[in-house]
Write an enzyme that holds these catalytic residues in place. Structure first.
Site, PDB file in Angstrom:
ATOM      1  N   GLU A  54       0.818  -1.214   0.000  1.00  0.00           N
ATOM      2  CA  GLU A  54       0.000   0.000   0.000  1.00  0.00           C
ATOM      3  C   GLU A  54       0.854   1.268   0.000  1.00  0.00           C
ATOM      4  OE1 GLU A  54      -0.509  -2.623   1.966  1.00  0.00           O
ATOM      5  OE2 GLU A  54      -2.593  -3.277   1.716  1.00  0.00           O
ATOM      6  N   PHE A 116     -12.451  -7.258  13.298  1.00  0.00           N
ATOM      7  CA  PHE A 116     -11.329  -7.779  12.516  1.00  0.00           C
ATOM      8  C   PHE A 116     -10.843  -6.705  11.528  1.00  0.00           C
ATOM      9  CE2 PHE A 116      -9.825 -10.098   8.669  1.00  0.00           C
ATOM     10  CZ  PHE A 116      -8.639 -10.557   9.234  1.00  0.00           C
ATOM     11  N   GLN A 117      -9.575  -6.472  11.513  1.00  0.00           N
ATOM     12  CA  GLN A 117      -8.926  -5.481  10.632  1.00  0.00           C
ATOM     13  C   GLN A 117      -9.529  -4.087  10.765  1.00  0.00           C
ATOM     14  OE1 GLN A 117      -8.772  -7.246   6.671  1.00  0.00           O
ATOM     15  NE2 GLN A 117      -6.718  -7.996   7.135  1.00  0.00           N
ATOM     16  N   LYS A 166     -17.768  -1.304   4.985  1.00  0.00           N
ATOM     17  CA  LYS A 166     -18.125  -2.288   3.961  1.00  0.00           C
ATOM     18  C   LYS A 166     -19.626  -2.304   3.683  1.00  0.00           C
ATOM     19  CE  LYS A 166     -17.299  -7.019   2.562  1.00  0.00           C
ATOM     20  NZ  LYS A 166     -16.754  -8.312   2.934  1.00  0.00           N
ATOM     21  N   MET A 474      23.821   9.806   3.160  1.00  0.00           N
ATOM     22  CA  MET A 474      23.630  11.145   3.712  1.00  0.00           C
ATOM     23  C   MET A 474      23.855  11.160   5.225  1.00  0.00           C
ATOM     24  SD  MET A 474      23.230  14.166   2.997  1.00  0.00           S
ATOM     25  CE  MET A 474      22.322  14.842   1.617  1.00  0.00           C
TER      26      MET A 474
HETATM   27  C1  LIG Z   1      11.860   6.320   5.621  1.00  0.00           C
HETATM   28  C2  LIG Z   1      13.104   7.049   6.022  1.00  0.00           C
HETATM   29  N1  LIG Z   1      13.904   6.517   6.965  1.00  0.00           N
HETATM   30  C3  LIG Z   1      15.052   7.172   7.326  1.00  0.00           C
HETATM   31  C4  LIG Z   1      15.391   8.368   6.763  1.00  0.00           C
HETATM   32  C5  LIG Z   1      16.644   9.115   7.212  1.00  0.00           C
HETATM   33  N2  LIG Z   1      17.610   9.211   6.096  1.00  0.00           N
HETATM   34  C6  LIG Z   1      17.718  10.313   5.325  1.00  0.00           C
HETATM   35  S1  LIG Z   1      18.843  10.151   4.102  1.00  0.00           S
HETATM   36  C7  LIG Z   1      19.234   8.598   4.606  1.00  0.00           C
HETATM   37  C8  LIG Z   1      20.276   7.786   3.876  1.00  0.00           C
HETATM   38  C9  LIG Z   1      19.829   7.359   2.531  1.00  0.00           C
HETATM   39  O1  LIG Z   1      20.684   6.382   2.050  1.00  0.00           O
HETATM   40  P1  LIG Z   1      20.588   5.833   0.587  1.00  0.00           P
HETATM   41  O2  LIG Z   1      19.177   5.521   0.238  1.00  0.00           O
HETATM   42  O3  LIG Z   1      21.541   4.720   0.394  1.00  0.00           O
HETATM   43  O4  LIG Z   1      20.995   7.109  -0.282  1.00  0.00           O
HETATM   44  P2  LIG Z   1      22.400   7.920  -0.306  1.00  0.00           P
HETATM   45  O5  LIG Z   1      22.327   8.976   0.759  1.00  0.00           O
HETATM   46  O6  LIG Z   1      23.489   6.944  -0.062  1.00  0.00           O
HETATM   47  O7  LIG Z   1      22.426   8.527  -1.673  1.00  0.00           O
HETATM   48  C10 LIG Z   1      18.478   8.233   5.736  1.00  0.00           C
HETATM   49  C11 LIG Z   1      18.605   6.950   6.440  1.00  0.00           C
HETATM   50  C12 LIG Z   1      14.496   8.880   5.792  1.00  0.00           C
HETATM   51  N3  LIG Z   1      14.726  10.060   5.202  1.00  0.00           N
HETATM   52  N4  LIG Z   1      13.380   8.194   5.427  1.00  0.00           N
END
Ligand SMILES: Cc1ncc(C[n+]2csc(CCOP(=O)(O)OP(=O)(O)O)c2C)c(N)n1
Length: 576
Positions: A54, A116-117, A166, A474
């Site tokens: 979803e 349920f659900q 529903k 990042m």
């Molecule tokens: C759902 C979610 N969980 C955690 C984060 C925190 N976060 C921001 S950037 C990042 C790293 C992203 O890594 P990657 O997808 O490998 O991309 P890169 O930065 O290496 O290009 C994280 C964990 C987020 N933005 N969204």
């Protein structure tokens, strides 16, 4: 006018047809069977896209809406199906994307009894929707559906949730399918802006010697690109955009400064620091572009145009504001403002542009920026690009310049990893003839990579580039810069072989390992014409994105280049 009874489910499908809906993205379940059944019995021309999760459905709908400018529809079941949409709804809400989310619900007599659900999705999503409905009777469906599209698409757009028990979708509906709306308290279309405010803005602009236009997502949503261009060219003002405002002014235009803020261009950030007036068209002054709000644009008078009164004064106290539609106000402003002589200002910024261009090293390991730069050149900037969140997102924003306001799709406000692939799929459904490229990180890709099945099933000609640095890049960058390189919880040890993973879904995969092969492998990807294909790019593990304004610092404190080795930096105090 009453009609012969039809089922609530059929009423929903017919009303969606009346709204011109082409696709429903979603996932089935017991509480929505009557609606799915109606898709068969009504012989509708609406196509249902069965996703794998979803969350994938909501991001697909989001990508469709951003790429086409039309509202998108999601249909899921009750309970866990409904809660799985939460991240996607919040993502759309933060970026003002029009979306209708239909959720199934337990039968009305069981609501509140832990059936349920059963999940109280109405309350769970309350802070992240523009509006929501719990439908109590089948006859309310036509009115509620009409209202929901109106609310989602007018004023400041956003997601609307409709929770359908529903027995309501299974019950009889005799109401007029073109039921009138009944929204006495909602009048977003009333032209609220005061011509006198615009006149005053024009006067302030006419006195400016160093004006700067800042365009945000509001400019994109109101389709103000032509008006902004006319205004900018008339007064010869440079234009910078937020991440979501990319394309509101052509980034290949000589007056474009690209994006500003945390990872914006040095020359855009310098322009903010040195301008004497900022005209903000539809940006909400997000903290990622302000740096420290108290230090923002200290020499400038600030003019703020926004459709949402709640945005004015939220972050910045403007000298003058105007509540209204960005396109209308900008058009009016362009009429009143005289041509300006900004030659010295443009020359000053040109020097910054020459001194601090966006750059990356071509020697050494494979760089994300290099791949994106080549992709930009090879596709002449014409691709629809959807990104995930992280370093690759920022490099994509810097190096994939966009001249079209609907071509750069990214989760700006929420920063949702896992957005890129499903958003690209949704965009490709909406614009089947346009080249669509998902640029994703190895972390984010693994959050929604199961949607490769959806892309393959529909044989979408989608291109996917996985920037595989084996890190949550990042976050690792922040740890390296501000936590003395104590990396923790960011090593993506155990990544799968992404080419093999693609192949398991029937998707063609290519490996890219060396800088010298960038053009060759991108060329193969662009020429591939048998459905989706993917590049696994083994990029340098520890490359960092610059310029960078540490969170909470002033734009003046921007680091244009990496700090010296061993240089100790303060921990950022601002929002991360
Ligand atoms: C759902 C979610 N969980 C955690 C984060 C925190 N976060 C921001 S950037 C990042 C790293 C992203 O890594 P990657 O997808 O490998 O991309 P890169 O930065 O290496 O290009 C994280 C964990 C987020 N933005 N969204």
């Amino acid at each position: 006018m009453a009609t012969d009874p039809i089922s609530g489910g059929e009423a929903i499908i017919r009303c969606l047809e009346n709204e011109g809906v082409e696709y429903i993205f979603g996932y089935s379940g017991g509480a929505v069977i009557p609606i799915f059944d109606a898709m068969v019995t009504t012989n509708t021309r609406i196509q249902f896209v069965l996703t794998r999760h979803e969350q994938g459905a909501t991001h697909m709908a989001d990508g469709y809406a951003r790429a086409t400018g039309k509202p998108a529809v999601v249909l899921v079941t009750s309970g866990p199906g409904a809660t799985n949409t939460l991240t996607g709804i919040m993502t759309a809400h933060m970026d003002s994307v029009p979306m209708i989310v239909l959720t199934g619900q337990s039968v009305t007599p069981m609501i509140g009894k832990d059936a349920f659900q059963e999940a109280d999705i109405f309350d769970i999503t309350m802070p992240v929707v523009k509006h929501s409905y719990l439908v109590k009777e089948s006859n309310q469906l036509p009115r509620i559906l009409r209202e929901s599209f109106h609310i989602a698409t007018t004023g400041r757009p956003g997601p609307v949730l409709i929770d359908v028990p529903k027995d309501v979708s299974a019950g009889d509906c005799t109401a007029d399918l073109h039921a009138p709306m009944d929204l006495p308290g909602y009048r977003p279309d009333t032209p609220e802006y005061e011509p006198a405010d615009v006149q005053e803005m024009a006067e302030m602009l006419s006195k400016s010697r160093r004006p700067l236009i800042l365009a945000g997502h509001g400019a994109v949503m109101s389709r103000a690109e032509k008006e902004i261009r006319r205004l900018a060219e008339k007064i010869k003002a440079p234009v910078t955009t937020t991440l979501l405002g990319k394309g509101a002014f052509p980034e290949s235009h000589p007056l474009s400064l690209g994006m500003l803020g945390m990872h914006g261009t040095a020359y855009a950030n310098k322009a903010v620091c040195e301008c004497d007036l900022i005209l903000n068209i539809g940006s909400r002054f997000d903290d990622r572009i302000l740096g420290n709000p108290a230090q923002f644009a200290k020499q400038a008078r600030i003019l703020h145009i926004d459709i949402d009164r709640a945005e004015v004064y939220k972050m910045i106290r403007p000298d003058l504001y105007c509540v209204g539609d960005a396109r209308e106000v900008t058009a009016e402003l362009a009429k009143h403002v005289p041509e300006l002589d900004t030659g010295d200002w443009i020359e000053r910024l040109a020097k910054y542009r020459r001194k601090y261009p966006l750059r990356y090293r071509k020697q050494g390991g494979l760089k994300m920026a290099h791949i994106i730069d080549e992709l930009y050149k090879m596709t002449e900037g014409r691709a629809v690009v959807a990104t995930d969140v992280g370093q690759h997102q920022m490099w994509a924003a810097q190096f994939y310049r966009s001249d079209d306001p609907h071509n750069f799709l990214t989760s700006g406000g929420a920063g949702t990893m896992g957005f890129g692939l499903p958003a690209a799929i949704g965009a490709q459904f909406g614009r089947p003839d346009d080249l669509t490229v998902a640029i994703v990180g190895d972390g984010g890709f693994q959050m929604t990579c199961y949607e490769l099945a959806t892309a393959r099933l529909h044989n979408l000609p989608l291109k996917i580039i996985v920037m595989n640095n084996h890190y949550l890049g990042m976050v690792r960058q922040w740890q390296e810069l501000f936590y003395e390189d104590r990396t923790s919880g960011v090593d993506l040890e155990g990544n799968p072989d992404f080419v093999k993973l693609a192949s398991a879904f029937g998707v063609k995969g290519f490996n890219l390992r060396r800088s010298g092969d960038v053009r060759k492998v991108l060329g193969r990807m662009l020429e591939w014409n048998d459905g989706p294909c993917l590049i696994n790019a083994e990029v340098e593990k520890t490359d960092n994105v610059f310029p960078m304004v540490p969170a909470g610092k002033a734009l003046e404190d921007m680091m244009i280049d990496p700090p010296r080795k061993g240089q100790k930096l303060d921990k950022p105090t601002g929002s991360t």
